[in-house]
Design a protein around this motif. Structure first.
Motif, PDB file in Angstrom:
ATOM      1  N   GLN A 223      56.844  70.757  58.944  1.00 18.00           N
ATOM      2  CA  GLN A 223      57.160  69.538  58.200  1.00 18.00           C
ATOM      3  C   GLN A 223      58.069  68.684  59.079  1.00 18.00           C
ATOM      4  O   GLN A 223      59.078  69.167  59.610  1.00 18.00           O
ATOM      5  N   GLN A 225      60.467  65.474  59.105  1.00 15.37           N
ATOM      6  CA  GLN A 225      61.203  64.504  58.306  1.00 15.37           C
ATOM      7  C   GLN A 225      61.446  63.259  59.158  1.00 15.37           C
ATOM      8  O   GLN A 225      62.226  63.288  60.111  1.00 15.37           O
ATOM      9  N   ARG A 226      60.760  62.188  58.814  1.00 14.36           N
ATOM     10  CA  ARG A 226      60.846  60.971  59.609  1.00 14.36           C
ATOM     11  C   ARG A 226      62.123  60.199  59.260  1.00 14.36           C
ATOM     12  O   ARG A 226      62.827  60.516  58.307  1.00 14.36           O
ATOM     13  N   ASP A 228      62.591  57.454  57.912  1.00 14.41           N
ATOM     14  CA  ASP A 228      62.632  56.828  56.581  1.00 14.41           C
ATOM     15  C   ASP A 228      62.789  57.856  55.460  1.00 14.41           C
ATOM     16  O   ASP A 228      62.753  57.515  54.272  1.00 14.41           O
ATOM     17  N   SER A 230      60.687  60.297  54.727  1.00 11.34           N
ATOM     18  CA  SER A 230      59.420  60.888  54.288  1.00 11.34           C
ATOM     19  C   SER A 230      59.128  62.180  55.050  1.00 11.34           C
ATOM     20  O   SER A 230      59.535  62.349  56.195  1.00 11.34           O
ATOM     21  N   GLN A 231      58.424  63.091  54.385  1.00  9.25           N
ATOM     22  CA  GLN A 231      58.023  64.365  54.986  1.00  9.25           C
ATOM     23  C   GLN A 231      56.537  64.299  55.340  1.00  9.25           C
ATOM     24  O   GLN A 231      55.714  63.950  54.500  1.00  9.25           O
ATOM     25  N   VAL A 232      56.213  64.657  56.572  1.00  5.72           N
ATOM     26  CA  VAL A 232      54.821  64.601  57.027  1.00  5.72           C
ATOM     27  C   VAL A 232      54.435  65.971  57.579  1.00  5.72           C
ATOM     28  O   VAL A 232      55.133  66.513  58.447  1.00  5.72           O
TER      29      VAL A 232
END
Length: 437
Positions: A223, A225-226, A228, A230-232
Motif C-alpha cells: 500500500q 500512501q500518497r 494527498d 490516498s492509499q494506492v
C-alpha cells in the motif's frame, strides 16, 4: 536433496539424478556406483575445487552442475564425458577454461559470475552450442571461432569488459536472445529519464504479501500512501544487487525506468528512496490477478524453448491480440534505444482476452537510437525472438483462424526467423502485417 549417508548406504541405486550439497571438499567415489543410470549430477553448493580424472566413467551423465564451489578452472576431465551436453559452473573462482574441458556434444554452458578473462578457441568448435551464459566475468572479447556457432540462440555477456560487439556475433543465423548490458560498449541509459522518475519514500510504503521472487529481486504487494493521503495498491520490487545469469539487477532497474509508458508494459510509479538498508527498488503498477504467465521457463530438456501447458490453446483473436501487443511493446522499446533481450512467453502476462504485458527487463541492454547497421542488427535479433513466439502461438490456435490468415502469419514467422539477420523485417513492418488481419 540427497545425503552422503544415503549414497554410502547404497540407498540411491538406480537413480537418474543425484543432488548433493553437504560441504563436500572431495568428490565421493561412491557416485561411480550409479554410473549405469545417472544422467544428472548436481554438486552445487559445496567446497569442491577438483573432480576425478576418471569422471568419464559416468557414461550416461548428460548434465553436470558444480555452481557455488571453489573451482579456479573448469576441470579437463569434464571434456572427456562423451554424453555431457550441459555444464554449470556459476559463482566459482574460475579464471581459466581449458579447451579440452569442453565436451564434444556441449549444448548449454553456464559460467556466470567468475573471473574469466578469455575463452578457448575450442568453444567455436562445438557445433551443438545453443545457450551460453557468461555474465559477470572479465571478458574483453569472444573467440573469433565462435562465428561458426550457427546453432547458438542465447548468449549472456553482460557485466564484462567488452568495448565492442564482434560483427560476426550480429550475423549468427540462430541468435535470438542477447544481453550485453554493463560493458564499456553499451550506450548509457537516458539520464534525464532516470532523474525525472519520482522518488517514493520507503516510509510511505506498507508491504503486504510477497507476490514472487526472481534472480534479480523480490516483488511484494504494498500500500502506497500518497502525499494527498490516498492509499494506492502497488507492487514493490526490491533488487538484490547480486549478479544474475542475465547481468546486474541495477541495469534492469534503469531499463524499466527508461522504457517509459506503453499499454503493454508494466507502469513504473517511482523509485524507492530511503530504504533502511540502502536497497534499490521500484514501485510499479499492481497487475490484476486475472493475468497469468503465458508459458513456463525453458526446461533442462527444452534448453532455449519455453514450456507450455499441455492444454494451452487460444482463439485466433486472443493469439492476434498477444502478437500485436508484444510487437508494439518491442517497437516502443527499440525507439527508446532498448533491446529487451528476453522476449519470451514466460515473460509475458496475459488475461483471457489476450490483453498482455511484457515484463522482466533483466536482460535488457541499451543501444544507440540512430539507425545504423549495428542497431538494425540488434533489433532484428529481437525480431527473431518474436518470430519464435509467433510460431508458438500459431501452434496453439484452435479456432477462428482462416486459412489465408494462417498463411500470412506463417510467412511472417518465417521472415522473422530467416538466417539473414538484416533481411528480417523491423517491428514497424511486423505491426503493419498484423494490422491487416
Amino acid at each position: 536433496m540427497h545425503t552422503l549417508a544415503q549414497l554410502r548406504a547404497g540407498e540411491l541405486s538406480g537413480i537418474t539424478r543425484l543432488d548433493l550439497s553437504c560441504g563436500l571438499t572431495e568428490f565421493p567415489r561412491e557416485i561411480f556406483e550409479l554410473a549405469d543410470t545417472l544422467e544428472v549430477l548436481n554438486l552445487s553448493g559445496n567446497a569442491l575445487s577438483s573432480l576425478p580424472d576418471d569422471l568419464h566413467r559416468l557414461t550416461r551423465m548428460r548434465i553436470l552442475f558444480c555452481s557455488d564451489n571453489r573451482f579456479t578452472e573448469v576441470p579437463e576431465c569434464v571434456g572427456k564425458c562423451a554424453a555431457l551436453t550441459m555444464i554449470g559452473f556459476k559463482a566459482n573462482r574460475i579464471s581459466h577454461v581449458p579447451g579440452p574441458a569442453l565436451p564434444p556434444l556441449l549444448r548449454w554452458l553456464i559460467l556466470t559470475d567468475n573471473c574469466i578473462e578469455s575463452l578457448p578457441v575450442e568453444l567455436g568448435e562445438r557445433p551443438y552450442l545453443q545457450k551460453l551464459l557468461l555474465a559477470g566475468n572479465r571478458l574483453q572479447a569472444l573467440p573469433a571461432s565462435m562465428s561458426q556457432c550457427h546453432r547458438l540462440e542465447l548468449i549472456r555477456i553482460a557485466a564484462n569488459q567488452m568495448r565492442e560487439l564482434p560483427q560476426w556475433l550480429l550475423t549468427l543465423p540462430s541468435l535470438t536472445w542477447l544481453a550485453y548490458a554493463g560493458n564499456p560498449l553499451e550506450t548509457e541509459a537516458d539520464a534525464a529519464a532516470l532523474e525525472a522518475t519520482p522518488l517514493i519514500d520507503w516510509s510511505a510504503l506498507r508491504l503486504e504479501q510477497r507476490l514472487g521472487e526472481g534472480a534479480s529481486g523480490v516483488i511484494s504487494r504494498a500500500q502506497w500512501q500518497r502525499a494527498d493521503g490516498s492509499q494506492v495498491p502497488v507492487a514493490v520490487k526490491l533488487y538484490k544487487g547480486e549478479m544474475t545469469s542475465d547481468g546486474s539487477p541495477l541495469h534492469e532497474m534503469n531499463a524499466c525506468i527508461t522504457a517509459g509508458l506503453h499499454p503493454n508494459l508494466i507502469r513504473v510509479e517511482g523509485r524507492i528512496h530511503g530504504h533502511p538498508d540502502g536497497q534499490q527498488g521500484l514501485v510499479m503498477q499492481l497487475i490484476d490477478p486475472s493475468f497469468r504467465n503465458l508459458a513456463a521457463l525453458p526446461s533442462l530438456a527444452s534448453c532455449s524453448r519455453d514450456v507450455y501447458a499441455e492444454d494451452c490453446r487460444f482463439s485466433a483473436e486472443v493469439a492476434l491480440n498477444i502478437a500485436k501487443g508484444i510487437a508494439s511493446a518491442a517497437e516502443h522499446l527499440h525507439q527508446q534505444g532498448i533491446t529487451h533481450g528476453d522476449l519470451y512467453g514466460h515473460n509475458i502476462l496475459l488475461n483471457d482476452q489476450g490483453d498482455c504485458l511484457l515484463g522482466d527487463f533483466g536482460a535488457a541492454s541499451f543501444h544507440a537510437t540512430t539507425d545504423n547497421l549495428e542497431t538494425r542488427a540488434l533489433q532484428r535479433i529481437e525480431v527473431r525472438a518474436f518470430g519464435v513466439l509467433l510460431g508458438e502461438l500459431l501452434a496453439r490456435v484452435d479456432s477462428g483462424l482462416r486459412d489465408e490468415q494462417r498463411e500470412v502469419l506463417e510467412a511472417l514467422e518465417q521472415r522473422c526467423c530467416q538466417p539473414d539477420v538484416l533481411a528480417r523485417p523491423g517491428f514497424s513492418e511486423v505491426i503493419e502485417v498484423l494490422e491487416t488481419l
